[in-house]
Design a protein around this motif. Sequence first.
Motif, PDB file in Angstrom:
ATOM      1  N   GLN A 149      30.362  26.188   1.885  1.00 41.64           N
ATOM      2  CA  GLN A 149      29.881  26.919   0.771  1.00 41.64           C
ATOM      3  C   GLN A 149      30.535  26.613  -0.518  1.00 41.64           C
ATOM      4  N   GLU A 150      31.829  26.342  -0.508  1.00 44.57           N
ATOM      5  CA  GLU A 150      32.587  25.625  -1.906  1.00 44.57           C
ATOM      6  C   GLU A 150      31.844  24.346  -2.064  1.00 44.57           C
ATOM      7  N   LYS A 151      31.927  23.517  -1.384  1.00 49.72           N
ATOM      8  CA  LYS A 151      31.244  22.057  -1.641  1.00 49.72           C
ATOM      9  C   LYS A 151      29.689  22.255  -1.954  1.00 49.72           C
ATOM     10  N   PHE A 152      29.156  23.189  -1.235  1.00 48.13           N
ATOM     11  CA  PHE A 152      27.664  23.272  -1.698  1.00 48.13           C
ATOM     12  C   PHE A 152      27.580  23.684  -3.095  1.00 48.13           C
ATOM     13  N   GLN A 153      28.486  24.472  -3.496  1.00 46.25           N
ATOM     14  CA  GLN A 153      28.193  25.133  -4.809  1.00 46.25           C
ATOM     15  C   GLN A 153      28.791  24.103  -6.021  1.00 46.25           C
ATOM     16  N   THR A 154      29.469  23.247  -5.481  1.00 47.00           N
ATOM     17  CA  THR A 154      30.247  22.161  -6.479  1.00 47.00           C
ATOM     18  C   THR A 154      29.741  20.693  -6.235  1.00 47.00           C
ATOM     19  N   SER A 155      28.626  20.640  -5.323  1.00 50.97           N
ATOM     20  CA  SER A 155      28.195  19.314  -5.145  1.00 50.97           C
ATOM     21  C   SER A 155      27.737  18.575  -6.604  1.00 50.97           C
ATOM     22  N   GLY A 156      27.048  19.218  -7.213  1.00 50.94           N
ATOM     23  CA  GLY A 156      26.847  18.493  -8.786  1.00 50.94           C
ATOM     24  C   GLY A 156      25.563  18.103  -8.511  1.00 50.94           C
ATOM     25  N   LEU A 157      24.823  18.231  -7.461  1.00 49.09           N
ATOM     26  CA  LEU A 157      23.432  17.929  -7.518  1.00 49.09           C
ATOM     27  C   LEU A 157      22.332  18.819  -8.043  1.00 49.09           C
ATOM     28  N   LEU A 158      22.775  20.013  -7.915  1.00 50.16           N
ATOM     29  CA  LEU A 158      21.977  20.924  -8.581  1.00 50.16           C
ATOM     30  C   LEU A 158      22.765  21.899  -9.498  1.00 50.16           C
ATOM     31  N   PRO A 159      22.029  22.278 -10.532  1.00 51.13           N
ATOM     32  CA  PRO A 159      22.675  23.412 -11.467  1.00 51.13           C
ATOM     33  C   PRO A 159      23.479  24.791 -10.896  1.00 51.13           C
ATOM     34  N   LEU A 160      24.239  25.355 -11.151  1.00 47.53           N
ATOM     35  CA  LEU A 160      24.990  26.442 -10.390  1.00 47.53           C
ATOM     36  C   LEU A 160      24.021  27.431 -10.360  1.00 47.53           C
ATOM     37  N   GLU A 161      23.061  27.721 -11.328  1.00 48.79           N
ATOM     38  CA  GLU A 161      22.284  28.666 -11.247  1.00 48.79           C
ATOM     39  C   GLU A 161      21.069  28.594 -10.128  1.00 48.79           C
ATOM     40  N   VAL A 162      20.674  27.245  -9.975  1.00 45.97           N
ATOM     41  CA  VAL A 162      19.869  27.199  -8.900  1.00 45.97           C
ATOM     42  C   VAL A 162      20.479  27.018  -7.402  1.00 45.97           C
ATOM     43  N   HIS A 163      21.914  26.474  -7.326  1.00 48.82           N
ATOM     44  CA  HIS A 163      22.720  27.158  -6.005  1.00 48.82           C
ATOM     45  C   HIS A 163      22.434  28.526  -5.802  1.00 48.82           C
ATOM     46  N   GLU A 164      22.762  29.312  -6.852  1.00 51.72           N
ATOM     47  CA  GLU A 164      22.691  30.853  -6.495  1.00 51.72           C
ATOM     48  C   GLU A 164      21.615  31.341  -6.293  1.00 51.72           C
ATOM     49  N   LEU A 165      20.461  30.729  -6.954  1.00 49.41           N
ATOM     50  CA  LEU A 165      19.368  31.342  -6.536  1.00 49.41           C
ATOM     51  C   LEU A 165      18.774  30.960  -5.081  1.00 49.41           C
ATOM     52  N   LEU A 204      21.068  30.395  -2.612  1.00 50.74           N
ATOM     53  CA  LEU A 204      21.647  31.177  -1.776  1.00 50.74           C
ATOM     54  C   LEU A 204      21.122  32.518  -1.432  1.00 50.74           C
ATOM     55  N   ARG A 205      20.690  33.152  -2.488  1.00 46.60           N
ATOM     56  CA  ARG A 205      20.162  34.465  -2.437  1.00 46.60           C
ATOM     57  C   ARG A 205      18.893  34.414  -1.508  1.00 46.60           C
ATOM     58  N   ALA A 206      17.920  33.452  -1.705  1.00 43.95           N
ATOM     59  CA  ALA A 206      17.023  33.413  -1.098  1.00 43.95           C
ATOM     60  C   ALA A 206      17.019  33.045   0.468  1.00 43.95           C
ATOM     61  N   VAL A 207      17.957  32.219   0.761  1.00 45.65           N
ATOM     62  CA  VAL A 207      18.234  31.736   2.190  1.00 45.65           C
ATOM     63  C   VAL A 207      18.955  32.684   2.962  1.00 45.65           C
ATOM     64  N   VAL A 208      20.357  33.190   2.302  1.00 42.95           N
ATOM     65  CA  VAL A 208      21.127  34.002   2.983  1.00 42.95           C
ATOM     66  C   VAL A 208      20.659  35.457   3.082  1.00 42.95           C
ATOM     67  N   LYS A 209      20.201  35.787   2.109  1.00 44.30           N
ATOM     68  CA  LYS A 209      19.517  37.278   1.990  1.00 44.30           C
ATOM     69  C   LYS A 209      20.763  38.236   2.062  1.00 44.30           C
TER      70      LYS A 209
END
Length: 120
Positions: free
Chosen positions: A73-89, A91-96
């Motif tokens: 999860q930490e690497k996922f959120q800091t990969s830099g490939l997607l904006p942080l807001e997109v990561h959070e969105l 995550l909310r959709a996938v992880v529920k």
Amino acid sequence: SFSQSQDVKDIILEVLERHLLQQEEKIQHMERLFSPRLLGATVPSERLLKCHVSKQQWQTWNRTLDLLEVEDQEKFQTSGLLPLEVHELLLRAVVKDSYSLNRARFLKFFCEVFNVRPLK
């Protein structure tokens, strides 16, 4: 060829657009259920027998998840490939309602969004 940054963004954008469309369709379905003026209106049903996802699409999703490092999860959120807001969105959709993050959960979500069955 799979150019990392842009292809990842394009794939995730398409996934999120389809997810949004599904959410809007669910809302419309619920509105039809309770709307007196639409009572008795025919509602198109969801396709029950889903095709398998294509091998090419499955591989593309897996390459995308590799690049996003979804197992961590930490690497996922800091990969830099997607904006942080997109990561959070995403995550909310996938992880529920669960806190576990893994490839299988992402692939299941992608299959749901594209209305296909996963490859075995």
